[in-house]
Design a protein around this motif. Structure first.
Motif, PDB file in Angstrom:
ATOM      1  N   UNK A 151     -79.462  -9.546   6.765  1.00 51.60           N
ATOM      2  CA  UNK A 151     -78.825  -9.981   8.001  1.00 51.60           C
ATOM      3  C   UNK A 151     -77.728  -9.003   8.374  1.00 51.60           C
ATOM      4  N   UNK A 152     -77.531  -8.796   9.664  1.00 49.78           N
ATOM      5  CA  UNK A 152     -76.343  -8.139  10.196  1.00 49.78           C
ATOM      6  C   UNK A 152     -75.767  -9.105  11.218  1.00 49.78           C
ATOM      7  N   UNK A 153     -74.476  -9.412  11.108  1.00 52.23           N
ATOM      8  CA  UNK A 153     -73.830 -10.333  12.036  1.00 52.23           C
ATOM      9  C   UNK A 153     -72.577  -9.644  12.551  1.00 52.23           C
ATOM     10  N   UNK A 154     -72.422  -9.571  13.874  1.00 50.76           N
ATOM     11  CA  UNK A 154     -71.231  -8.961  14.450  1.00 50.76           C
ATOM     12  C   UNK A 154     -70.600  -9.902  15.472  1.00 50.76           C
ATOM     13  N   UNK A 155     -69.407  -9.520  15.906  1.00 52.33           N
ATOM     14  CA  UNK A 155     -68.668 -10.353  16.843  1.00 52.33           C
ATOM     15  C   UNK A 155     -68.755  -9.861  18.285  1.00 52.33           C
ATOM     16  N   UNK A 156     -69.715  -8.981  18.567  1.00 52.96           N
ATOM     17  CA  UNK A 156     -69.952  -8.568  19.951  1.00 52.96           C
ATOM     18  C   UNK A 156     -71.448  -8.561  20.206  1.00 52.96           C
ATOM     19  N   UNK A 157     -71.829  -8.788  21.430  1.00 52.36           N
ATOM     20  CA  UNK A 157     -73.243  -8.956  21.754  1.00 52.36           C
ATOM     21  C   UNK A 157     -74.023  -7.649  21.752  1.00 52.36           C
ATOM     22  N   UNK A 158     -73.351  -6.508  21.575  1.00 48.89           N
ATOM     23  CA  UNK A 158     -74.079  -5.236  21.546  1.00 48.89           C
ATOM     24  C   UNK A 158     -74.262  -4.706  20.129  1.00 48.89           C
ATOM     25  N   UNK A 159     -74.089  -5.572  19.134  1.00 47.13           N
ATOM     26  CA  UNK A 159     -74.318  -5.251  17.720  1.00 47.13           C
ATOM     27  C   UNK A 159     -73.233  -4.369  17.116  1.00 47.13           C
ATOM     28  N   UNK A 160     -72.180  -4.073  17.860  1.00 50.02           N
ATOM     29  CA  UNK A 160     -71.071  -3.290  17.325  1.00 50.02           C
ATOM     30  C   UNK A 160     -69.902  -4.226  17.090  1.00 50.02           C
ATOM     31  N   UNK A 161     -69.287  -4.093  15.938  1.00 44.27           N
ATOM     32  CA  UNK A 161     -68.141  -4.936  15.624  1.00 44.27           C
ATOM     33  C   UNK A 161     -66.916  -4.446  16.391  1.00 44.27           C
ATOM     34  N   UNK A 162     -66.168  -5.385  16.947  1.00 46.53           N
ATOM     35  CA  UNK A 162     -64.945  -5.020  17.655  1.00 46.53           C
ATOM     36  C   UNK A 162     -63.766  -5.736  17.004  1.00 46.53           C
ATOM     37  N   UNK A 163     -62.576  -5.106  17.009  1.00 47.43           N
ATOM     38  CA  UNK A 163     -61.407  -5.765  16.410  1.00 47.43           C
ATOM     39  C   UNK A 163     -61.121  -7.089  17.106  1.00 47.43           C
ATOM     40  N   UNK A 164     -60.771  -8.100  16.320  1.00 48.76           N
ATOM     41  CA  UNK A 164     -60.536  -9.420  16.896  1.00 48.76           C
ATOM     42  C   UNK A 164     -59.109  -9.591  17.400  1.00 48.76           C
ATOM     43  N   UNK A 165     -58.217  -8.698  17.050  1.00 46.60           N
ATOM     44  CA  UNK A 165     -56.820  -8.731  17.501  1.00 46.60           C
ATOM     45  C   UNK A 165     -56.213 -10.122  17.355  1.00 46.60           C
ATOM     46  N   UNK A 166     -56.525 -10.766  16.231  1.00 49.33           N
ATOM     47  CA  UNK A 166     -55.951 -12.072  15.957  1.00 49.33           C
ATOM     48  C   UNK A 166     -56.671 -13.238  16.599  1.00 49.33           C
ATOM     49  N   UNK A 167     -57.645 -12.960  17.433  1.00 47.22           N
ATOM     50  CA  UNK A 167     -58.394 -14.013  18.105  1.00 47.22           C
ATOM     51  C   UNK A 167     -59.471 -14.533  17.157  1.00 47.22           C
ATOM     52  N   UNK A 168     -59.226 -15.692  16.569  1.00 47.59           N
ATOM     53  CA  UNK A 168     -60.139 -16.259  15.580  1.00 47.59           C
ATOM     54  C   UNK A 168     -61.509 -16.589  16.162  1.00 47.59           C
ATOM     55  N   UNK A 169     -61.593 -16.823  17.472  1.00 47.80           N
ATOM     56  CA  UNK A 169     -62.889 -17.143  18.073  1.00 47.80           C
ATOM     57  C   UNK A 169     -63.804 -15.919  18.118  1.00 47.80           C
ATOM     58  N   UNK A 170     -63.260 -14.738  17.918  1.00 44.90           N
ATOM     59  CA  UNK A 170     -64.043 -13.511  17.952  1.00 44.90           C
ATOM     60  C   UNK A 170     -64.488 -13.071  16.556  1.00 44.90           C
ATOM     61  N   UNK A 171     -64.299 -13.909  15.566  1.00 50.63           N
ATOM     62  CA  UNK A 171     -64.651 -13.554  14.197  1.00 50.63           C
ATOM     63  C   UNK A 171     -66.032 -14.081  13.845  1.00 50.63           C
ATOM     64  N   UNK A 172     -66.704 -13.365  12.967  1.00 45.44           N
ATOM     65  CA  UNK A 172     -67.998 -13.794  12.440  1.00 45.44           C
ATOM     66  C   UNK A 172     -67.745 -14.885  11.416  1.00 45.44           C
ATOM     67  N   UNK A 173     -68.620 -15.876  11.363  1.00 47.56           N
ATOM     68  CA  UNK A 173     -68.479 -16.981  10.417  1.00 47.56           C
ATOM     69  C   UNK A 173     -69.739 -17.071   9.558  1.00 47.56           C
ATOM     70  N   UNK A 174     -69.550 -17.387   8.287  1.00 50.98           N
ATOM     71  CA  UNK A 174     -70.688 -17.584   7.383  1.00 50.98           C
ATOM     72  C   UNK A 174     -70.334 -18.655   6.367  1.00 50.98           C
ATOM     73  N   UNK A 175     -71.312 -19.461   6.038  1.00 51.75           N
ATOM     74  CA  UNK A 175     -71.198 -20.434   4.960  1.00 51.75           C
ATOM     75  C   UNK A 175     -72.373 -20.141   4.030  1.00 51.75           C
ATOM     76  N   UNK A 176     -72.073 -19.740   2.817  1.00 49.53           N
ATOM     77  CA  UNK A 176     -73.101 -19.411   1.837  1.00 49.53           C
ATOM     78  C   UNK A 176     -72.977 -20.391   0.679  1.00 49.53           C
ATOM     79  N   UNK A 177     -74.020 -21.133   0.450  1.00 49.49           N
ATOM     80  CA  UNK A 177     -74.015 -22.122  -0.649  1.00 49.49           C
ATOM     81  C   UNK A 177     -74.242 -21.431  -1.979  1.00 49.49           C
TER      82      UNK A 177
END
Length: 184
Positions: A151-177
């Motif tokens: 898997x590759x997961x990023x916080x922008x729709x163009x597959x490139x990661x962008x700095x979140x500048x403290x904005x938690x809604x722009x962060x990638x989330x994962x839950x791994x059991x």
């Protein structure tokens, strides 16, 4: 629409669904089940090898369900197909399928879901979410390669990661059991 055209359209959507499902280690028996397709409109262009399903598209085959507002399936000269499912309830295309050999489901949703049968890569764009068993990933872009099972997961729709500048809604989330050790 003629019976021949309807069969070709259903076959094209079945190939898209099987392609999406293959990335989830899908229930193998689903491939042998009948395809049930509902849409408000189907357009087939044999010249460009394009099938367009529009309006409350619901595809089922065994345990597999795909729901979207629009599904476009194209085929290249070598016979490989690409499928794009867009929009649906709440603006999200969705799929759900039982995983092979275990009592777990793979579910995913995004504003756009693309699958390339040639590369066996599935991409989820904007408000992307994939859940397999108890594991979940969420971001603006998710790419799953079924050949490498990565898997590759990023916080922008163009597959490139962008700095979140403290904005938690722009962060990638994962839950791994935690995975249990195999029993002897």
């Amino acid at each position: 629409m003629t019976s021949r055209t309807a069969k070709k359209a259903a076959f094209a959507l079945a190939l898209l669904a099987a392609s999406l499902a293959s990335s989830a280690r899908a229930e193998r028996a689903d491939r042998d089940k009948p395809v049930n397709l509902e849409a408000d409109k189907v357009t087939v262009d044999d010249r460009t090898r394009t099938h367009v399903f529009e309006g409350n598209v619901v595809f089922t085959q065994g345990t597999l369900t795909i729901k979207a507002n629009k599904v476009v399936v194209t085929q290249d000269a070598t016979g490989y197909q690409k499928g794009v499912a867009t929009s649906g309830e709440g603006g999200l295309a969705r799929f759900r399928q039982k995983r092979e050999g275990i009592d777990e489901w793979m579910e995913g949703e995004a504003e756009r879901i693309e699958h390339d049968a040639k590369t066996e890569i599935t991409r989820f764009f904007v408000r992307a979410y994939v859940k397999s068993g108890g594991d979940e990933v969420r971001g603006q872009y998710i790419e799953y390669n079924s050949l490498t099972e990565n898997y590759t997961v990023t916080n922008s729709s163009d597959a490139k990661s962008v700095p979140s500048a403290g904005d938690q809604s722009k962060r990638v989330r994962a839950i791994i059991q935690p995975k249990s050790a195999p029993k002897p």
